[in-house]
Design a protein around this motif. Structure first.
Motif, short mmCIF file in Angstrom:
data_model
loop_
_atom_site.label_atom_id
_atom_site.label_comp_id
_atom_site.label_asym_id
_atom_site.label_seq_id
_atom_site.Cartn_x
_atom_site.Cartn_y
_atom_site.Cartn_z
N PHE A 15 4.85 -8.50 2.98
CA PHE A 15 3.89 -8.11 4.13
C PHE A 15 2.65 -7.61 3.37
N GLU A 16 1.54 -8.33 3.46
CA GLU A 16 0.17 -7.57 2.92
C GLU A 16 -0.71 -7.64 4.08
N GLY A 17 -0.34 -7.92 5.40
CA GLY A 17 -1.79 -8.15 6.24
C GLY A 17 -1.80 -6.94 7.11
N GLN A 18 -2.42 -6.85 8.29
CA GLN A 18 -2.62 -5.94 9.23
C GLN A 18 -1.43 -5.00 9.35
N PHE A 19 -1.69 -3.43 9.57
CA PHE A 19 -0.53 -2.89 9.74
C PHE A 19 -1.34 -1.66 10.84
N GLY A 20 -0.43 -1.55 11.94
CA GLY A 20 -1.06 -0.53 12.76
C GLY A 20 -0.04 -0.25 14.18
N ASN A 46 3.32 -5.23 11.57
CA ASN A 46 2.71 -5.42 10.29
C ASN A 46 2.75 -7.06 9.99
N TYR A 47 1.90 -7.54 9.64
CA TYR A 47 1.72 -9.10 9.40
C TYR A 47 1.92 -9.21 7.89
#
Length: 210
Positions: free
Chosen positions: A54-59, A149-150
């Motif tokens: 997982f290295e994409g957006q996180f929120g 998380n993407y």
């Protein structure tokens, strides 16, 4: 629905490849003698080849019953070839009770659950309506907090499809009004009658009304 019996894996694996880890289905441990700290390890690092880096957006998102996301998958476009590649998504239900549609089936998600959605699973989320009771007595109140998380930078790719997609080539973009593919309005009785849920290491269907 199939359960994944692989000893190195945590949680329950659904037929569509989504893994839900809850309660004692996690690796629960007290790692330091003399310190009252309990770890709830929801993911061991073993992704069963599902490309769950997982290295994409996180929120996070605060859900209420009117959120009703449109059905979608997640993809990224290769900057060199222009081709689309499907991506997984990881969801932690931090508190409250959520409800998700995965490949056209409904699942209530208890607080403290990790939901690993593999590439190609059309899905949508909403807050579980008030009045659904879980086995430990927890009652949904119409709100939950989602931490997301993407695996890479992505966005919503809306779809009317509910079947599991084997590749990005199978994706059909939805061109209509997104209101038509939102999570449906379901009351607590409909949720109890139609939804399954993961509790510890079991996939169950015995939800109750408060």
């Amino acid at each position: 629905m199939a359960l994944d019996g692989a000893p190195q894996s945590l949680g329950v694996k659904l037929d569509n490849g989504t893994r839900v880890t809850h309660g004692s289905g996690a690796n629960v441990k007290v790692p330091l003698e003399g310190f009252p700290v309990t770890m709830h390890e929801l993911y061991t690092g073993n992704d069963d080849g599902a490309k769950l880096s997982f290295e994409g957006q996180f929120g996070f998102i605060e859900f209420h019953p009117d959120c009703r996301l449109p059905r979608h998958i997640h993809m990224i476009r290769d900057e060199t070839t222009g081709k689309l590649e499907m991506l997984p998504e990881r969801i932690l239900v931090l508190n409250g009770v959520g409800v998700t549609e995965l490949c056209g089936e409904y699942f209530v998600v208890a607080p403290g659950s990790l939901v690993d959605i593999p590439p190609g699973v059309p899905h949508t989320w909403n807050a579980c309506p008030p009045g659904v009771k879980l086995p430990d007595g927890t009652v949904s109140d119409g709100h939950f907090t989602m931490v997301y998380n993407y695996s890479d930078k992505t966005s919503f790719f809306a779809t009317e499809q509910t079947e599991l997609l084997g590749s990005a080539d199978e994706y059909v973009a939805y061109q209509g009004d997104l209101q038509d593919i939102r999570f449906p309005i379901l009351n607590k009785e409909e949720i109890v009658a139609r939804a399954q849920f993961v509790w510890n290491s079991d996939l169950r269907q015995d939800l109750d009304l408060a």
